[in-house]
Design a protein around this motif. Structure first.
Motif, PDB file in Angstrom:
ATOM      1  N   ALA A  68       0.832  -1.206   0.000  1.00 25.41           N
ATOM      2  CA  ALA A  68       0.000   0.000   0.000  1.00 25.41           C
ATOM      3  C   ALA A  68       0.869   1.261   0.000  1.00 25.41           C
ATOM      4  N   PHE A  69       1.965   1.237   0.773  1.00 26.80           N
ATOM      5  CA  PHE A  69       2.879   2.382   0.780  1.00 26.80           C
ATOM      6  C   PHE A  69       3.507   2.597  -0.587  1.00 26.80           C
ATOM      7  N   LEU A  70       3.947   1.521  -1.252  1.00 26.94           N
ATOM      8  CA  LEU A  70       4.550   1.646  -2.580  1.00 26.94           C
ATOM      9  C   LEU A  70       3.533   2.172  -3.597  1.00 26.94           C
ATOM     10  N   PHE A  71       2.285   1.728  -3.476  1.00 31.64           N
ATOM     11  CA  PHE A  71       1.250   2.202  -4.394  1.00 31.64           C
ATOM     12  C   PHE A  71       1.003   3.705  -4.213  1.00 31.64           C
ATOM     13  N   LEU A  72       0.893   4.145  -2.951  1.00 31.63           N
ATOM     14  CA  LEU A  72       0.690   5.577  -2.709  1.00 31.63           C
ATOM     15  C   LEU A  72       1.902   6.387  -3.164  1.00 31.63           C
ATOM     16  N   TRP A  73       3.088   5.865  -2.941  1.00 28.12           N
ATOM     17  CA  TRP A  73       4.306   6.546  -3.371  1.00 28.12           C
ATOM     18  C   TRP A  73       4.323   6.706  -4.888  1.00 28.12           C
TER      19      TRP A  73
END
Length: 356
Positions: A68-73
């Motif tokens: 989820a963090f990589l997607f938001l980034w």
């Protein structure tokens, strides 16, 4: 044993052989034993559900959080404009990580070629009867990213070792002597919050005055960075060691007095083993503080580690600099996490195996 055998006479044997009163409970137990396997699948299912729940919490949930963090980034990075262009996303940062590894491989090839050429020239000079032309130069290429990681680890290891050697003895004395503890407590409270940026110019001037050799054993920037790490990271170890030494069971100290143990014997046999869990807790905190302090110290002292890499890329200002800095930030965080896990393992071993 003699009494038990003495009671087992003929009457007792005949009574044990009569199937009147004692057989029914035995048959009930056997019947119950035959019905136990029927409950086993339910127990196994419960155990399996518990294992799956533990696996979900320990593995799946962190993976989902990272994804989820990589997607938001990746989604938000193109929306942020900087002086060097849009903020790099995970793909661009990963590509720079691969490029840094390839640069390391190319540098190692150049180093191997340099030494191979030097060896060939030396062999030719010896074969020609000219041993005076033999050369033994060291390869002086610029440090790669992996070399800078190794330098940072060596620096923090030296600073952490020095901090431990200073903090543990002082902490033990402070824990055993209320007078000594009262004497150093104001100094500890004043020195503990001092920033590494304040220590750095003082340490730099002192080390520059002490190390005047053109070719010292350790590079001056390396020593400066290690000492700044020591000065900023020794306080958690000192405080936790003092707490551990002061919280020893008074009965143990009374036993030491009864046995007429000397100071060193009491310290090694009673105080130090009982304080080990506290000492390792402080060392774990100190290592985390030292790793954070190291990057700032290397930036200003120009020690060829990760701090200098980040500073050089910031000064470079190329189109790949921001992605390289972000990759370095990720590496710094991962190394800090691994160091913390290592100290946690040592702390758990010390807590389980300390003996008093």
């Amino acid at each position: 044993m003699a009494t038990a055998f003495a009671n087992s006479g003929p009457f007792e044997q005949s009574k044990a052989c009569t199937p009147e009163v004692g057989e029914a409970p035995v048959l009930e137990k056997r019947a119950g034993a035959e019905t136990e396997p029927a409950e086993t699948p339910g127990i196994a299912a419960t155990a399996l559900a518990g294992k799956l729940s533990t696996l979900l919490r320990s593995l799946v949930a962190p993976v989902i959080g990272i994804l989820a963090f990589l997607f938001l980034w990746a989604a938000l990075a193109p929306q942020v404009d900087t002086s060097l262009g849009a903020l790099p996303g995970p793909v661009e940062v990963g590509e720079q990580g691969v490029a840094l590894y390839e640069e390391w491989g190319a540098a190692k090839d150049l180093e191997a070629r340099f030494y191979a050429d030097q060896d060939a020239r030396n062999e030719a000079a010896i074969a020609a009867g000219n041993p005076g032309a033999v050369q033994a130069f060291e390869y002086a290429g610029p440090p790669t990213f992996l070399d800078q990681i190794a330098t940072s680890l060596e620096t923090v290891a030296l600073g952490f070792l020095l901090a431990t050697l200073v903090a543990v003895p002082i902490g033990l004395l402070a824990g055993l002597s209320p007078v000594f503890n009262a004497a150093i407590n104001p100094l500890v409270q004043i020195m503990k919050p001092v920033s590494p940026l304040a220590w750095l110019p003082i340490v730099t001037m002192v080390i520059s005055a002490l190390i005047t050799s053109a070719d010292p054993i350790l590079p001056k920037a390396f020593v400066i960075s290690a000492l700044v790490v020591m000065l900023c990271s020794l306080w958690p170890t000192l405080i936790n060691t003092a707490v551990g030494a002061s919280s020893i069971d008074k009965d143990l100290l009374n036993v030491g007095r009864v046995l007429k143990l000397g100071f060193l014997a009491k310290l090694s046999k009673l105080v130090l083993p009982a304080s080990l869990p506290y000492i390792f807790t402080g060392m774990r905190l100190s290592l985390g503080v030292g790793w954070m302090v190291l990057i700032a110290a290397e930036m200003l002292a120009q020690n060829p580690g990760l701090g200098k890499f980040v500073w050089d890329e910031f000064q470079n200002g190329s189109s790949q600099s921001l992605a390289r800095i972000m990759f370095a930030v990720i590496v710094i965080g991962l190394i800090g996490f691994l160091l913390d896990r290592l100290m946690m393992i040592l702390q758990s071993l010390a807590s389980k195996n300390h003996t008093v």
